[in-house]
Write an enzyme that holds these catalytic residues in place. Structure first.
Site, short mmCIF file in Angstrom:
data_model
loop_
_atom_site.label_atom_id
_atom_site.label_comp_id
_atom_site.label_asym_id
_atom_site.label_seq_id
_atom_site.Cartn_x
_atom_site.Cartn_y
_atom_site.Cartn_z
N HIS A 216 0.84 -1.20 0.00
CA HIS A 216 0.00 0.00 0.00
C HIS A 216 0.88 1.26 0.00
O HIS A 216 0.60 2.23 -0.72
CB HIS A 216 -0.86 0.06 1.26
CG HIS A 216 -1.85 -1.06 1.42
ND1 HIS A 216 -1.77 -1.98 2.44
CD2 HIS A 216 -2.97 -1.37 0.71
CE1 HIS A 216 -2.80 -2.82 2.35
NE2 HIS A 216 -3.53 -2.48 1.30
N GLY B 236 -2.82 -1.65 -7.25
CA GLY B 236 -1.71 -2.59 -7.27
C GLY B 236 -1.92 -3.71 -8.27
O GLY B 236 -3.02 -4.28 -8.36
P1 AMP Z 1 -6.52 -3.67 -0.33
O1 AMP Z 1 -6.34 -2.87 0.91
O2 AMP Z 1 -6.10 -5.08 -0.22
O3 AMP Z 1 -7.89 -3.48 -0.95
O4 AMP Z 1 -5.51 -3.04 -1.39
C1 AMP Z 1 -5.54 -1.68 -1.71
C2 AMP Z 1 -4.66 -1.45 -2.90
O5 AMP Z 1 -3.34 -1.86 -2.61
C3 AMP Z 1 -5.12 -2.27 -4.13
O6 AMP Z 1 -4.96 -1.49 -5.29
C4 AMP Z 1 -4.17 -3.43 -4.09
O7 AMP Z 1 -3.97 -4.03 -5.36
C5 AMP Z 1 -2.91 -2.77 -3.60
N1 AMP Z 1 -1.98 -3.76 -3.04
C6 AMP Z 1 -2.28 -4.71 -2.12
N2 AMP Z 1 -1.19 -5.48 -1.90
C7 AMP Z 1 -0.21 -5.01 -2.71
C8 AMP Z 1 1.15 -5.40 -2.95
N3 AMP Z 1 1.72 -6.43 -2.32
N4 AMP Z 1 1.86 -4.68 -3.86
C9 AMP Z 1 1.30 -3.64 -4.51
N5 AMP Z 1 0.03 -3.23 -4.32
C10 AMP Z 1 -0.72 -3.91 -3.43
#
Ligand code: AMP
Length: 299
Positions: free
Chosen positions: A52, A162
């Site tokens: 994030h 991401g």
């Molecule tokens: P989430 O909180 O899981 O909904 O993720 C929020 C954002 O962070 C989304 O766009 C995810 O794809 C991105 N994200 C989550 N994990 C990763 C990671 N390991 N590397 C890059 N982006 C990430």
């Protein structure tokens, strides 16, 4: 990959402002843009990790102002999934953002996003079909609905997502194009732990033995990349990925090599993507790896 170091805090840096009211955040973002400021937005469900924070740092590097949302979206969880127990360490999240150049942390209540009696959902077809869409019926409708609502509350120039959630990025881009939303969607690389495990808020659920096994997902993708460049068929590679994961005790939901944009059959002269998902105990993990076109490669 190690977490990028936080940007140094300077006295000129605005302090982080948690805001729950979508009307207020919208007014402030619009005012900033009217003043010529480029606004970048990073939507999250919180439990922030280096993946994030890489999105936040990219937004800070490319934009004048950064907004981050923290909202555990109920409509993207299915019955029996982990909505209730999803981690919500808000104080730690705010602390992680405090050392970064973030102007707004939008932390809405569920009722602010989904008013009582709400009955409207966005349904994306195309890239939302198959894979996560099959295993988690309704998931991408929940994602599309909340992203639309969040983009309305935070009407930024650009939003950062991401590559870790590859199919989600396709769904969001499809919705933005189909609904003519005036925003640019940027996809940033997956940030990984030292052993290759993609960072995820759900990794915290893993018992130590399962945490060691979890590397099987990224290992299967490394194998896929080698076999793809060696000219193996998508079907054969998928079977190998499944074997790599099952040999470490992962209960595989899917393993596939498909076209990176359409998620239809992979073809040699276009980028492909290897997609995997599986479960270790109660923890469900997904990962993917882009595979370059292989026209002209030794086959
Ligand atoms: P989430 O909180 O899981 O909904 O993720 C929020 C954002 O962070 C989304 O766009 C995810 O794809 C991105 N994200 C989550 N994990 C990763 C990671 N390991 N590397 C890059 N982006 C990430």
């Amino acid at each position: 990959m190690a977490a990028p170091p936080p940007a140094p805090v300077t006295s000129a840096m605005p302090t982080v402002q948690p805001v729950a009211d979508p009307v207020r955040v919208r007014a402030e973002v619009l005012a900033a843009r009217a003043a010529g400021r480029r606004v970048g937005f990073v939507p999250t469900m919180g439990a922030l990790h280096a993946g994030h924070l890489a999105l936040v740092d990219r937004a800070a590097a490319e934009c004048d102002e950064v907004a981050v949302s923290i909202f555990v979206n109920p409509t993207q969880f299915g019955p029996g999934e982990d909505y209730e127990r999803y981690p919500r360490p808000l104080a730690a999240d705010l602390a992680a953002l405090r050392s970064r150049r973030v102007r707004w942390v939008f932390v809405p209540a569920v009722e602010a996003i989904y008013p009582p009696g709400n009955a409207t959902r966005i349904v994306v077809e195309g890239p939302a079909r198959g894979y996560e869409g099959d295993v988690r019926p309704g998931h991408f409708s929940g994602v599309a609905t909340v992203v639309h609502r969040l983009l309305q509350a935070v009407p930024s120039d650009v939003a950062y997502f991401g590559a870790k959630d590859w199919q989600q990025t396709l769904v969001v881009k499809r919705m933005v194009e189909d609904l003519g939303l005036p925003i640019e969607i940027l996809v940033c690389p997956t940030v990984r732990e030292g052993d290759g495990l993609a960072m995820s808020s759900r990794n915290a659920y893993l018992a130590p033995a399962d945490r060691r096994r979890a590397v099987a997902l990224s290992e299967s993708l490394t194998t896929a990349a080698a076999r793809w460049s060696a000219g193996r068929s998508a079907t054969e590679i998928a079977a190998t990925m499944r074997e790599v994961m099952e040999s470490r005790g992962v209960v595989v939901d899917y393993a596939a090599v498909v076209d990176a944009e359409s998620l239809e059959d992979a073809v040699d002269d276009r980028p492909a993507v290897a997609l995997v998902a599986g479960r270790l105990g109660v923890t469900r993990l997904i990962d993917n790896r882009l595979l370059p076109p292989r026209v002209g490669s030794a086959r």
